[in-house]
Design a protein around this motif. Structure first.
Motif, PDB file in Angstrom:
ATOM      1  N   THR A 298     -46.304  -8.800 -89.151  1.00 33.08           N
ATOM      2  CA  THR A 298     -46.329 -10.143 -89.743  1.00 33.08           C
ATOM      3  C   THR A 298     -44.970 -10.844 -89.758  1.00 33.08           C
ATOM      4  OG1 THR A 298     -46.011  -9.168 -91.943  1.00 33.08           O
ATOM      5  CG2 THR A 298     -48.279  -9.558 -91.233  1.00 33.08           C
ATOM      6  N   ASP A 299     -43.878 -10.092 -89.753  1.00 35.27           N
ATOM      7  CA  ASP A 299     -42.558 -10.706 -89.877  1.00 35.27           C
ATOM      8  C   ASP A 299     -42.273 -11.661 -88.719  1.00 35.27           C
ATOM      9  OD1 ASP A 299     -42.103  -9.355 -92.183  1.00 35.27           O
ATOM     10  OD2 ASP A 299     -40.522  -8.045 -91.415  1.00 35.27           O
ATOM     11  N   ASN A 300     -41.755 -12.848 -89.080  1.00 32.65           N
ATOM     12  CA  ASN A 300     -41.317 -13.844 -88.092  1.00 32.65           C
ATOM     13  C   ASN A 300     -42.448 -14.320 -87.171  1.00 32.65           C
ATOM     14  OD1 ASN A 300     -38.557 -13.572 -88.991  1.00 32.65           O
ATOM     15  ND2 ASN A 300     -38.516 -11.637 -87.858  1.00 32.65           N
ATOM     16  N   ILE A 301     -43.693 -14.165 -87.606  1.00 30.46           N
ATOM     17  CA  ILE A 301     -44.846 -14.685 -86.857  1.00 30.46           C
ATOM     18  C   ILE A 301     -45.391 -15.857 -87.670  1.00 30.46           C
ATOM     19  CG2 ILE A 301     -47.116 -14.173 -85.892  1.00 30.46           C
ATOM     20  CD1 ILE A 301     -46.282 -11.253 -85.659  1.00 30.46           C
ATOM     21  N   ASN A 302     -45.044 -17.051 -87.260  1.00 34.67           N
ATOM     22  CA  ASN A 302     -45.363 -18.220 -88.076  1.00 34.67           C
ATOM     23  C   ASN A 302     -46.739 -18.798 -87.762  1.00 34.67           C
ATOM     24  OD1 ASN A 302     -44.622 -19.129 -85.546  1.00 34.67           O
ATOM     25  ND2 ASN A 302     -43.514 -20.910 -86.277  1.00 34.67           N
ATOM     26  N   LEU A 303     -47.281 -19.544 -88.719  1.00 36.33           N
ATOM     27  CA  LEU A 303     -48.548 -20.257 -88.564  1.00 36.33           C
ATOM     28  C   LEU A 303     -48.368 -21.621 -89.216  1.00 36.33           C
ATOM     29  CD1 LEU A 303     -51.543 -20.390 -87.755  1.00 36.33           C
ATOM     30  CD2 LEU A 303     -52.104 -19.377 -89.965  1.00 36.33           C
ATOM     31  N   VAL A 304     -48.385 -22.674 -88.395  1.00 39.71           N
ATOM     32  CA  VAL A 304     -48.066 -24.025 -88.867  1.00 39.71           C
ATOM     33  C   VAL A 304     -49.078 -25.006 -88.290  1.00 39.71           C
ATOM     34  CG1 VAL A 304     -46.328 -25.864 -88.900  1.00 39.71           C
ATOM     35  CG2 VAL A 304     -45.610 -23.449 -88.969  1.00 39.71           C
TER      36      VAL A 304
END
Length: 380
Positions: A298-304
């Motif tokens: 999950t780290d540094n995996i963005n959802l925008v």
């Protein structure tokens, strides 16, 4: 009045389209076919002739709204009250009116919004004797809340809004009812049943808590989830690498209600992410457990979500009271040492209903996935 005359007058007054007739009939079927265990449908099942009357007056029904004014008010207070937003709420909506009573308190599932992935269920809480839940002159009132809840096939999916991290019942002391919008994501998108329960109703004050019901009070809901209008699915079966791992995107689900993404860990995870730990109890016996180091998933995996006006809604994490938490969780299947045993679920209910027309793209792991439309305004 003779029923034949009434039907003839209705048919002559309004001739709804086939689509409108189908939707109206579907709503009638949904509202009368969701029979949960230990509950009662408070509205009688319509006879066939009365369904025909409703179909004849369908346009009037939709003009005045699918939901009661109070139900719509509760949805719009949380999700937006523009004409477009109200229209989308009705498109996603299913009336329920399913009640469960326990220890003198009745909880009613008023209605549900269903985008095919996320369910937003509106509950009404009242006392069986009609008295206020709390007296109007109560001192130091803070919140009304269920002590806990549980589900067989659902996970809590927060509404991405600023404020208190807990999802409290909307209530003012002196009122005879409160409302609770509970948002969940289906573990299995194809699941046709909703199995959910609440335990014990509590009032929270500035420096104390009060059980309004017996500790054994419970309200259980089991009913069929009607088919939903399909959301938009992006990036199906795409792969990506991050944090030394390889992932497969099952799909990014986009709707005016929520944005969610599911992705599976493809790399040989257990060899370096699973750790067996041992603990000696007071009697001297030793027990073991498996701890999983899931940060790399999950780290540094963005959802925008980026809107066409340039505004961005970051659904990666949520920070409240100076505490930052991931929006989502990691599902570990058993046996965990097989491929596909680690599935990551990310996303949230949007801060308000957002029409597709306002969406520019979804950004996941810094990759943009366009929410595009053709010349006729249809989603591609």
């Amino acid at each position: 009045m003779d029923i034949d005359v009434l039907l003839k007058q209705s048919a002559e007054a309004i001739v709804p389209s086939k689509d409108l007739r189908d939707r109206t009939l579907l709503r009638a079927v949904e509202a009368t076919s969701c029979y949960p265990a230990r509950t009662s449908l408070r509205k009688p099942v319509l006879a066939a002739v009365m369904v025909a009357v409703i179909l004849g007056l369908a346009s009037i029904g939709y003009a005045s709204g699918l939901f009661s004014p109070r139900t719509m008010d509760e949805f719009t207070e949380q999700l937006g009250d523009s004409e477009t937003q109200q229209s989308i709420i009705e498109q996603l909506g299913v009336p329920l009116d399913i009640s469960v009573t326990s220890y003198g308190y009745t909880v009613t599932a008023e209605a549900m919004l269903n985008d095919g992935k996320v369910l937003a269920v509106l509950y009404r809480i009242s006392r069986e004797d009609g008295e206020p839940l709390l007296p109007a002159d109560v001192v130091s009132y803070k919140n009304l809340i269920f002590s806990s809840w549980g589900a067989e096939n659902l996970n809590y999916m927060p509404i991405y809004q600023d404020g208190d991290p807990m999802n409290y019942i909307s209530y003012t002391p002196g009122d005879t009812e409160g409302y609770y919008l509970h948002t969940v994501v289906k573990n299995d998108p194809d699941a046709e049943t909703y199995n959910f329960y609440f335990l014990s109703l509590q009032a929270w004050y500035t420096d104390a808590e009060e059980n309004l019901t017996d500790r054994n009070a419970s309200w259980k809901f089991d009913f069929t989830v009607a088919p939903a209008e399909e959301g938009l699915m992006l990036a199906e079966n795409a792969t990506f690498q991050k944090n030394g791992e390889e992932f497969l995107i099952r799909g990014i689900h986009v709707s005016p209600l929520s944005i969610t993404v599911d992705y599976t860990v493809l790399s040989d995870t257990p060899s370096h992410r699973a750790e067996e730990v041992y603990e000696t109890n007071s009697e001297g016996s030793v027990s073991s457990a498996i701890n999983f180091h899931e940060e790399a998933f999950t780290d540094n995996i963005n959802l925008v979500l980026r809107l066409k006006d340039g505004r961005e809604i970051d659904l990666s994490t949520i920070t409240e009271h100076n505490i930052t938490n991931l929006l989502g969780w990691v599902e570990v299947k058993d046996p965990f040492d097989e491929e596909g045993a680690f599935i990551v679920h990310r996303g949230a209910v949007l801060p308000e209903i957002i029409p597709y027309e306002q969406m520019e793209c979804v950004i996941f792991n810094d990759t943009e996935y366009k929410v595009t439309q053709d010349d006729d305004g249809k989603l591609e």
